[in-house]
Design a protein around this motif. Structure first.
Motif, PDB file in Angstrom:
ATOM      1  N   GLN A  92       4.275 -10.546  -9.698  1.00  0.00           N
ATOM      2  CA  GLN A  92       4.049 -11.841  -9.224  1.00  0.00           C
ATOM      3  C   GLN A  92       4.753 -13.245  -9.575  1.00  0.00           C
ATOM      4  OE1 GLN A  92       1.469 -12.170  -7.971  1.00  0.00           O
ATOM      5  NE2 GLN A  92      -0.423 -10.380  -8.556  1.00  0.00           N
ATOM      6  N   ILE A  93       5.925 -13.169 -10.651  1.00  0.00           N
ATOM      7  CA  ILE A  93       6.361 -13.555 -11.025  1.00  0.00           C
ATOM      8  C   ILE A  93       7.818 -14.302  -9.692  1.00  0.00           C
ATOM      9  CG2 ILE A  93       8.554 -15.037 -12.901  1.00  0.00           C
ATOM     10  CD1 ILE A  93       6.908 -14.403 -14.636  1.00  0.00           C
ATOM     11  N   GLY A  94       7.982 -12.940  -9.644  1.00  0.00           N
ATOM     12  CA  GLY A  94       9.029 -12.604  -7.981  1.00  0.00           C
ATOM     13  C   GLY A  94       8.922 -13.736  -7.001  1.00  0.00           C
ATOM     14  N   LEU A  95       7.411 -13.492  -6.866  1.00  0.00           N
ATOM     15  CA  LEU A  95       6.967 -14.226  -5.510  1.00  0.00           C
ATOM     16  C   LEU A  95       6.630 -15.497  -5.842  1.00  0.00           C
ATOM     17  CD1 LEU A  95       3.610 -11.203  -5.155  1.00  0.00           C
ATOM     18  CD2 LEU A  95       5.999 -11.595  -3.882  1.00  0.00           C
ATOM     19  N   ALA A  96       6.441 -15.838  -7.045  1.00  0.00           N
ATOM     20  CA  ALA A  96       6.389 -17.392  -7.299  1.00  0.00           C
ATOM     21  C   ALA A  96       7.638 -18.277  -7.112  1.00  0.00           C
ATOM     22  CB  ALA A  96       5.907 -17.650  -8.477  1.00  0.00           C
ATOM     23  N   VAL A 101       4.265  -4.493 -15.416  1.00  0.00           N
ATOM     24  CA  VAL A 101       5.108  -4.277 -13.937  1.00  0.00           C
ATOM     25  C   VAL A 101       4.546  -5.758 -13.228  1.00  0.00           C
ATOM     26  CG1 VAL A 101       5.560  -2.986 -11.833  1.00  0.00           C
ATOM     27  CG2 VAL A 101       6.091  -2.115 -13.469  1.00  0.00           C
ATOM     28  N   MET A 102       3.408  -5.445 -13.385  1.00  0.00           N
ATOM     29  CA  MET A 102       2.832  -6.400 -11.901  1.00  0.00           C
ATOM     30  C   MET A 102       2.978  -8.229 -12.203  1.00  0.00           C
ATOM     31  SD  MET A 102      -1.669  -4.943 -11.279  1.00  0.00           S
ATOM     32  CE  MET A 102      -1.449  -6.459 -10.408  1.00  0.00           C
ATOM     33  N   VAL A 103       2.870  -7.845 -14.049  1.00  0.00           N
ATOM     34  CA  VAL A 103       3.349  -9.700 -14.412  1.00  0.00           C
ATOM     35  C   VAL A 103       4.480  -9.944 -13.415  1.00  0.00           C
ATOM     36  CG1 VAL A 103       3.504 -10.496 -16.285  1.00  0.00           C
ATOM     37  CG2 VAL A 103       1.528  -9.687 -16.234  1.00  0.00           C
ATOM     38  N   ILE A 104       5.567  -8.985 -13.992  1.00  0.00           N
ATOM     39  CA  ILE A 104       6.840  -9.377 -12.910  1.00  0.00           C
ATOM     40  C   ILE A 104       7.173 -10.299 -11.804  1.00  0.00           C
ATOM     41  CG2 ILE A 104       9.216  -8.137 -13.011  1.00  0.00           C
ATOM     42  CD1 ILE A 104       9.019  -6.536 -16.012  1.00  0.00           C
ATOM     43  N   PRO A 114       0.967  -1.772   0.336  1.00  0.00           N
ATOM     44  CA  PRO A 114       0.176  -0.301   0.881  1.00  0.00           C
ATOM     45  C   PRO A 114       1.245   1.641   0.508  1.00  0.00           C
ATOM     46  CG  PRO A 114      -0.404  -0.838   1.885  1.00  0.00           C
ATOM     47  CD  PRO A 114       0.389  -2.198   1.063  1.00  0.00           C
ATOM     48  N   ILE A 115       2.063   0.889   0.385  1.00  0.00           N
ATOM     49  CA  ILE A 115       2.854   2.529   0.724  1.00  0.00           C
ATOM     50  C   ILE A 115       3.745   2.764  -1.161  1.00  0.00           C
ATOM     51  CG2 ILE A 115       4.751   3.044   1.501  1.00  0.00           C
ATOM     52  CD1 ILE A 115       4.938   1.859   3.651  1.00  0.00           C
ATOM     53  N   SER A 116       3.433   1.847  -1.706  1.00  0.00           N
ATOM     54  CA  SER A 116       4.292   1.884  -2.843  1.00  0.00           C
ATOM     55  C   SER A 116       3.156   3.014  -3.380  1.00  0.00           C
ATOM     56  CB  SER A 116       5.035   0.515  -3.735  1.00  0.00           C
ATOM     57  OG  SER A 116       5.840   0.383  -2.837  1.00  0.00           O
ATOM     58  N   MET A 117       2.222   1.911  -3.661  1.00  0.00           N
ATOM     59  CA  MET A 117       0.220   2.367  -4.092  1.00  0.00           C
ATOM     60  C   MET A 117       0.160   3.738  -3.892  1.00  0.00           C
ATOM     61  SD  MET A 117      -2.107  -0.113  -4.600  1.00  0.00           S
ATOM     62  CE  MET A 117      -2.982   0.747  -5.576  1.00  0.00           C
ATOM     63  N   VAL A 118       0.027   4.455  -2.568  1.00  0.00           N
ATOM     64  CA  VAL A 118       0.186   5.999  -2.268  1.00  0.00           C
ATOM     65  C   VAL A 118       1.238   6.322  -2.479  1.00  0.00           C
ATOM     66  CG1 VAL A 118       0.366   7.023  -0.487  1.00  0.00           C
ATOM     67  CG2 VAL A 118      -0.523   5.373   0.630  1.00  0.00           C
ATOM     68  N   TRP A 122       9.125  -7.161  -4.438  1.00  0.00           N
ATOM     69  CA  TRP A 122       8.945  -8.085  -4.846  1.00  0.00           C
ATOM     70  C   TRP A 122       7.140  -7.721  -4.384  1.00  0.00           C
ATOM     71  CZ3 TRP A 122      10.219  -8.772  -9.058  1.00  0.00           C
ATOM     72  CH2 TRP A 122      11.869  -9.445  -9.057  1.00  0.00           C
ATOM     73  N   ILE A 123       6.758  -7.257  -3.408  1.00  0.00           N
ATOM     74  CA  ILE A 123       5.821  -6.599  -3.131  1.00  0.00           C
ATOM     75  C   ILE A 123       5.447  -5.305  -3.493  1.00  0.00           C
ATOM     76  CG2 ILE A 123       4.575  -6.520  -0.010  1.00  0.00           C
ATOM     77  CD1 ILE A 123       5.588  -8.738   0.164  1.00  0.00           C
ATOM     78  N   ALA A 124       6.352  -4.454  -3.358  1.00  0.00           N
ATOM     79  CA  ALA A 124       6.864  -2.971  -3.888  1.00  0.00           C
ATOM     80  C   ALA A 124       6.626  -2.829  -4.801  1.00  0.00           C
ATOM     81  CB  ALA A 124       7.802  -2.050  -3.038  1.00  0.00           C
ATOM     82  N   MET A 125       7.012  -4.102  -5.802  1.00  0.00           N
ATOM     83  CA  MET A 125       6.782  -4.037  -7.516  1.00  0.00           C
ATOM     84  C   MET A 125       5.825  -4.102  -8.082  1.00  0.00           C
ATOM     85  SD  MET A 125      10.163  -5.949  -9.345  1.00  0.00           S
ATOM     86  CE  MET A 125       8.855  -5.079 -10.656  1.00  0.00           C
ATOM     87  N   LEU A 126       4.869  -5.288  -6.727  1.00  0.00           N
ATOM     88  CA  LEU A 126       3.063  -5.843  -6.887  1.00  0.00           C
ATOM     89  C   LEU A 126       2.605  -4.449  -6.595  1.00  0.00           C
ATOM     90  CD1 LEU A 126       1.701  -7.778  -8.365  1.00  0.00           C
ATOM     91  CD2 LEU A 126       1.283  -8.356  -5.546  1.00  0.00           C
ATOM     92  N   GLY A 127       2.562  -3.368  -5.465  1.00  0.00           N
ATOM     93  CA  GLY A 127       1.838  -1.916  -5.130  1.00  0.00           C
ATOM     94  C   GLY A 127       2.363  -0.699  -6.295  1.00  0.00           C
ATOM     95  N   ILE A 128       3.658  -0.737  -7.013  1.00  0.00           N
ATOM     96  CA  ILE A 128       4.194   0.090  -7.603  1.00  0.00           C
ATOM     97  C   ILE A 128       2.864  -0.516  -9.193  1.00  0.00           C
ATOM     98  CG2 ILE A 128       4.819   0.993  -9.860  1.00  0.00           C
ATOM     99  CD1 ILE A 128       7.934   0.337  -7.125  1.00  0.00           C
ATOM    100  N   GLY A 129       3.155  -1.631  -9.558  1.00  0.00           N
ATOM    101  CA  GLY A 129       1.987  -2.400 -10.776  1.00  0.00           C
ATOM    102  C   GLY A 129       0.605  -2.256 -10.401  1.00  0.00           C
ATOM    103  N   SER A 130       0.116  -2.296  -9.723  1.00  0.00           N
ATOM    104  CA  SER A 130      -1.716  -1.385  -8.816  1.00  0.00           C
ATOM    105  C   SER A 130      -1.838  -0.410  -9.037  1.00  0.00           C
ATOM    106  CB  SER A 130      -1.744  -2.201  -7.569  1.00  0.00           C
ATOM    107  OG  SER A 130      -1.033  -3.271  -7.522  1.00  0.00           O
TER     108      SER A 130
END
Length: 492
Positions: free
Chosen positions: A358-362, A353-356, A324-328, A376-384
């Protein structure tokens, strides 16, 4: 009488009303407070699920009903309240919803049993659905077109922020105060927002002379309930069970009946004509896919952080707070930028960015470093953040003003259905892979065998990466189409 007062009383739209325009950003703050709280409560319980599972001695498949009952109730009621907002006034329904939501939140924290908690969650959900269904329509009514993308982007930011900030905020609250306070925190914040809302929000100007579609509402409720009950109970007893099959068949029949009813009624619950607009339909579909993918992460990540990385709920909450911090940081910039360069490129970039991510989280495992997990969590927030605000603006900017309540409720419905589908998909895949690895049916964590959970988690995240990839391909197609249309306009 002064010219300002005259203008305020004779204005036929909020955009002509000087007093409303002076307060429009304060009004947006009030709307965003409830948007944040109502969507937050769809996910904040997730971090407490391991604690509740241990405390109540219930498997994960049963305790997740605390989350899904809330989302199911919202999905059941949201189209009804969107239509009701168009008829009696979006602002009036929003105000009533704020009171109902606070009452439900208070009852949730006072609940002493699982059954009482579920009933309170349903009351809370009805209040949330009243605010969710109408907030986007109110924003579209009040803000002028040159600021609408930014305003809708901000409300979309708070929708997404509330949806995915739950595990992180919940972890901190559960560790510090106890699970009851994840609900009670809504009460003081909500009361302040209610006071401001009743003071700042104007009277409704736009109402539609229509009747409530009672048959459509009932059939739609049957569809939602039988579909989600079938999907969720199927995890526990197996999808081959006759009762589960019967529930899903009833859901299909109810959905077919609902579409038939809506096509024939003069004032339908769901304006199917909205979907004739390809931009609206594609944007709605992409929003659905993204929320499915994000809730795969939301339901899995607390168990990974606490049970695989051995973090306390408090520290797990801080780790998950990176999203959420990345999203904010990113989402408001993305929403403002969409007003200048358009939304298509930003939504596409966000999904890539979200695809990358999610692959990292996997690729994570029990020994993964905290900084890598955080990356990877921060990247997911940036993509979202890149995706949500522009996509939300695309959805609402294509709708007639008399259907803003319906369009907002459709947008919120798709979001909440995406949440439930994401939870169901993630846990179904997780239990299936875990059962395959263990050699027997599994509906919870297997003590002493982290590799069994990790095997399921890897498949879940690769699935969510595939879902984001599909959405990226669709938005890429939309981007190409938009550029072709601009080229043709320039030539013409």
């Amino acid at each position: 009488m002064s010219s300002t007062a005259t203008t305020a009383t004779t204005a036929t739209t909020y955009q002509e009303n000087i007093e409303v325009q002076k307060k429009r950003w304060l009004i947006l703050i009030v709307l965003n407070l409830f948007t944040f709280m109502s969507t937050l409560d769809g996910s904040i319980v997730n971090i407490a699920l391991p604690v509740l599972s241990r405390t109540l001695h219930l498997p994960v498949a049963q305790i997740e009903w605390v989350t899904t009952a809330y989302l199911m109730a919202i999905c059941t009621a949201i189209l009804f309240f969107g239509k009701l907002g168009d008829i009696v006034g979006k602002i009036k329904i929003f105000k009533i919803g704020t009171i109902v939501f606070i009452l439900g939140s208070l009852m949730c924290g006072l609940s002493s049993s699982l059954s009482m908690l579920l009933i309170s969650r349903i009351i809370q959900a009805f209040g949330a659905s009243m605010t969710m269904a109408n907030s986007q329509g109110i924003v579209t009514d009040i803000f002028p077109s040159n600021e609408r993308g930014k305003a809708l982007g901000l409300i979309g930011t708070f929708v997404s922020l509330g949806s995915i900030a739950g595990p992180s905020l919940g972890g901190i609250i559960v560790s510090s105060l106890g699970w009851q306070y994840i609900f009670w925190v809504n009460v003081p914040v909500g009361l302040v927002a209610v006071f401001l809302g009743w003071k700042l929000l104007p009277k409704d100007l736009i109402k539609v002379k229509d009747k409530i579609d009672v048959p459509g509402s009932l059939v739609f409720a049957i569809f939602i309930l039988t579909l989600f009950v079938g999907l969720l109970l199927g995890q526990q007893v197996g999808y081959g069970d006759k009762r589960i099959v019967a529930s899903l068949v009833v859901a299909v029949v109810a959905f077919a009946m609902f579409i038939r009813l809506e096509l024939r009624r003069p004032g339908p619950l769901l304006q199917l004509a909205l979907f004739k607009n390809p931009l609206f339909s594609l944007s709605i579909l992409c929003a659905f896919l993204v929320f499915v993918a994000n809730f795969c992460f939301n339901i899995i990540s607390p168990f990974y952080a606490q049970n695989m990385l051995n973090l306390s709920p408090f520290h797990a909450g801080f780790l998950l707070m990176l999203l959420p911090i990345s999203m904010v940081i990113v989402a408001p910039l993305s929403g403002a930028l969409s007003d200048k360069i358009g939304s298509e490129l930003l939504t596409f970039a966000g999904l890539v960015v979200m695809v990358i991510a999610q692959i990292g989280l996997a690729q994570l495992h029990a020994g993964s470093s905290i900084p890598l997990v955080g990356l990877w969590i921060a990247m997911l927030g940036i993509g979202s953040g890149l995706f949500q605000s522009p996509n939300n603006s695309l959805i609402m900017s294509t709708v007639p003003r008399t259907q803003l309540g319906s369009a907002g409720s459709v947008n919120s419905l798709v979001r909440n259905v995406g949440m439930v589908v994401g939870i169901t998909l993630a846990t179904s895949i997780l239990f299936y892979i875990m059962s395959k690895e263990a050699g027997y049916r599994v509906t919870g964590l297997v003590s002493g065998h982290p590799e069994i959970f990790l095997a399921g988690m890897h498949v879940v995240f690769m699935t969510s990466a595939s879902i984001c990839l599909v959405a990226a391909l669709l938005t890429g197609w939309r981007l190409i189409g938009a550029r072709r249309a601009r080229t043709q306009q320039e030539k013409g």
